[in-house]
Scaffold this motif. Structure first.
Motif, short mmCIF file in Angstrom:
data_model
loop_
_atom_site.label_atom_id
_atom_site.label_comp_id
_atom_site.label_asym_id
_atom_site.label_seq_id
_atom_site.Cartn_x
_atom_site.Cartn_y
_atom_site.Cartn_z
N LYS A 56 -0.63 87.42 -36.32
CA LYS A 56 -1.16 88.77 -36.57
C LYS A 56 -0.51 89.81 -35.66
CE LYS A 56 -5.63 87.22 -38.36
NZ LYS A 56 -5.32 85.79 -38.36
N ASN A 57 0.82 89.76 -35.60
CA ASN A 57 1.62 90.73 -34.84
C ASN A 57 1.38 90.68 -33.33
OD1 ASN A 57 2.84 91.80 -37.21
ND2 ASN A 57 1.01 93.03 -37.58
N ILE A 58 0.90 89.56 -32.85
CA ILE A 58 0.72 89.37 -31.41
C ILE A 58 1.52 88.13 -30.99
CG2 ILE A 58 -0.92 88.79 -29.57
CD1 ILE A 58 -3.04 90.37 -31.13
N ILE A 59 2.26 88.28 -29.90
CA ILE A 59 3.03 87.17 -29.36
C ILE A 59 2.41 86.73 -28.04
CG2 ILE A 59 5.24 86.48 -28.32
CD1 ILE A 59 6.67 88.23 -30.29
N THR A 60 2.12 85.44 -27.94
CA THR A 60 1.71 84.86 -26.67
C THR A 60 2.64 83.67 -26.38
OG1 THR A 60 0.05 83.49 -27.80
CG2 THR A 60 -0.71 85.55 -26.82
N HIS A 61 2.54 83.15 -25.16
CA HIS A 61 3.43 82.08 -24.74
C HIS A 61 2.63 80.89 -24.23
CE1 HIS A 61 6.89 84.94 -24.64
NE2 HIS A 61 5.94 85.79 -24.30
N GLN A 62 3.06 79.70 -24.59
CA GLN A 62 2.51 78.50 -23.95
C GLN A 62 3.31 78.27 -22.67
OE1 GLN A 62 2.20 74.92 -26.28
NE2 GLN A 62 1.38 75.98 -28.06
N LEU A 63 2.69 78.54 -21.55
CA LEU A 63 3.40 78.49 -20.27
C LEU A 63 3.24 77.14 -19.58
CD1 LEU A 63 2.42 82.04 -18.94
CD2 LEU A 63 4.59 81.36 -19.99
N ASN A 64 4.17 76.85 -18.71
CA ASN A 64 4.06 75.69 -17.83
C ASN A 64 3.26 76.09 -16.59
OD1 ASN A 64 7.28 75.15 -18.98
ND2 ASN A 64 5.71 73.60 -19.24
N PHE A 65 2.97 75.09 -15.74
CA PHE A 65 2.21 75.36 -14.52
C PHE A 65 2.91 74.69 -13.34
CE2 PHE A 65 -1.70 76.42 -12.27
CZ PHE A 65 -2.15 77.50 -13.01
N TYR A 66 2.97 75.41 -12.22
CA TYR A 66 3.73 74.94 -11.07
C TYR A 66 2.93 75.11 -9.79
CZ TYR A 66 7.65 75.09 -14.31
OH TYR A 66 8.48 74.88 -15.39
N VAL A 67 3.37 74.42 -8.75
CA VAL A 67 2.80 74.59 -7.42
C VAL A 67 3.94 74.74 -6.43
CG1 VAL A 67 2.66 72.09 -7.02
CG2 VAL A 67 1.23 73.65 -5.68
N ILE A 68 3.74 75.63 -5.47
CA ILE A 68 4.66 75.70 -4.32
C ILE A 68 3.95 75.00 -3.17
CG2 ILE A 68 5.78 77.20 -2.63
CD1 ILE A 68 6.16 79.25 -4.82
N GLU A 69 4.55 73.92 -2.72
CA GLU A 69 3.94 73.09 -1.68
C GLU A 69 5.04 72.46 -0.84
OE1 GLU A 69 0.35 69.81 -1.41
OE2 GLU A 69 1.53 69.95 -3.25
N ASN A 70 4.84 72.50 0.47
CA ASN A 70 5.86 71.96 1.39
C ASN A 70 7.25 72.54 1.11
OD1 ASN A 70 3.92 70.27 2.60
ND2 ASN A 70 4.23 68.71 1.01
N LYS A 71 7.24 73.85 0.80
CA LYS A 71 8.48 74.60 0.56
C LYS A 71 9.27 74.11 -0.65
CE LYS A 71 9.03 76.12 5.33
NZ LYS A 71 9.96 76.34 6.46
#
Length: 395
Positions: A374-389
């Motif tokens: 319906k004229n809307i774009i969404t994204h299936q995103l990944n998920f990340y963590v920043i840990e121990n640099k």
């Protein structure tokens, strides 16, 4: 009589063969014409002025995508909108008169304000992540707050997080955050909208987390133990003096809806008020893998939704190898938008009409999966963590 009958049948057969031959020729000619017809896609970007470098980067990225698609029929017609709403309108008129019905761009939301004066059959894929469904032919294609909060919602479910406290700046992004919260149906324990002035942040975080009360609780408990007849009270006092506060908090995670230095300020203030990431889960929004966060040991681990990291790194390398210069997030998006447009046109027999972005569909790009409805774009995103640099993928 029989001779005449056979002669008539013969003539009819000759006539039918002739008609079939002509029709076959016309069909083949039409197919060849369609096969050779150019697929024209407009591109509205700043190619002069302050944002010239950004526009040129987008153009280069689109050319990379065209090269990868490898269909000689695709013709990109770029116009300089000079990052100006009126010039954007004029350039769009030129593209429309050129027979173009679909345009990638403009980059900035402000340049879409005059586009409602154009025919509604001219479709724009704006780079903005600001959610706006007021104009059906202007589609926001950026990584918006709905997509990000949906990914956070998934992360909450996977980790049994049930009491998230949202901290967001009371500035121009607050509308997008509220819209994303509403449409994603993300559940929160509470939310707080702070003044992003760095000189005020710590005081605000102290107030909302009841820091001074929890600090006084500790001082009162030390005094109580000192005046008591408890066994090993010296040991207890020593243990208490190692603490910063006493008193529970009613949330198990914080969602810090901010970026760059303000994000770091809010996170540091939470640590100062005795709410470190070892006590609650720190979650933030898409940071585009901001490398400066790798050096912020105190606020790690910190979790966030984002585009596909490996694809992003691969794209950056490919861009650099091709042009000997660095790309950016907007140019990365333009690469995928080019592929998205081609994919949807292909599925619609290369016909541009109102249903192309209205019907439910999906497309796997470098960013991740685009969802169109319906004229809307969404994204299936990944998920990340920043840990121990390090940056690590969660899902």
């Amino acid at each position: 009589k029989y001779h005449n009958l056979g002669y008539n049948i013969y003539n009819k057969m000759k006539y039918l063969i002739k008609i079939c031959t002509i029709l076959t020729f016309l069909i083949i000619s039409n197919v060849n014409s369609i096969a050779n017809e150019k697929i024209k896609i407009g591109l509205l970007i700043p190619l002069s002025g302050e944002y010239k470098e950004l526009g040129e980067s987008v153009l280069k990225s689109v050319r990379l995508a065209i090269n990868d698609i490898n269909d000689e029929r695709i013709l990109i017609i770029a116009k300089d909108n000079k990052n100006d709403p009126i010039q954007t309108l004029e350039a769009s008129k030129q593209l429309y008169n050129d027979g173009i019905k679909i345009v990638i761009g403009p980059i900035f939301k402000r340049n879409t304000v005059e586009l409602n004066k154009l025919n509604k059959d001219l479709i724009f894929l704006s780079f903005t992540n600001k959610i706006d469904d007021s104009e059906n032919n202007i589609i926001s294609a950026g990584v918006n707050s709905i997509s990000q909060f949906k990914a956070i919602k998934k992360f909450q479910a996977l980790n049994d997080i049930k009491r998230s406290y949202l901290f967001a700046p009371n500035n121009d992004i607050l509308v997008e955050i509220k819209t994303g919260l509403n449409k994603s149906k993300l559940k929160l324990k509470d939310k707080y909208f702070y003044d992003p002035d760095p000189t005020l942040i710590t005081k605000q975080i102290e107030d909302v987390t009841r820091y001074r009360i929890r600090k006084q609780n500790l001082l009162d408990e030390i005094k109580r133990v000192e005046n008591s007849n408890e066994i090993n009270k010296e040991k207890k006092i020593t243990q208490l003096e190692k603490l910063d506060t006493i008193g529970g908090i009613n949330f198990d995670s914080v969602i810090l809806a901010d970026f760059e230095e303000t994000l770091k300020s809010v996170a540091t203030s939470l640590i100062y008020t005795d709410i470190p990431p070892s006590r609650v889960t720190y979650i933030t929004l898409n940071q585009w893998f901001d490398k400066s966060l790798l050096n912020e040991d105190m606020i790690q681990p910190i979790y966030f939704p984002s585009v596909n990291y490996l694809n992003y790194m691969e794209y950056l390398k490919k861009y650099f190898d091709t042009y000997q210069s660095n790309s950016n997030q907007i140019a990365f998006l333009s690469y995928d938008l080019t592929g998205l447009v081609y994919y949807l046109l292909f599925k619609n027999s290369f016909v541009v009409d109102n249903k192309i972005f209205y019907e439910k569909n999906s497309f796997k790009g470098k960013i991740g999966i685009f969802e169109i409805d319906k004229n809307i774009i969404t994204h299936q995103l990944n998920f990340y963590v920043i840990e121990n640099k390090e940056i690590k993928k969660i899902f």
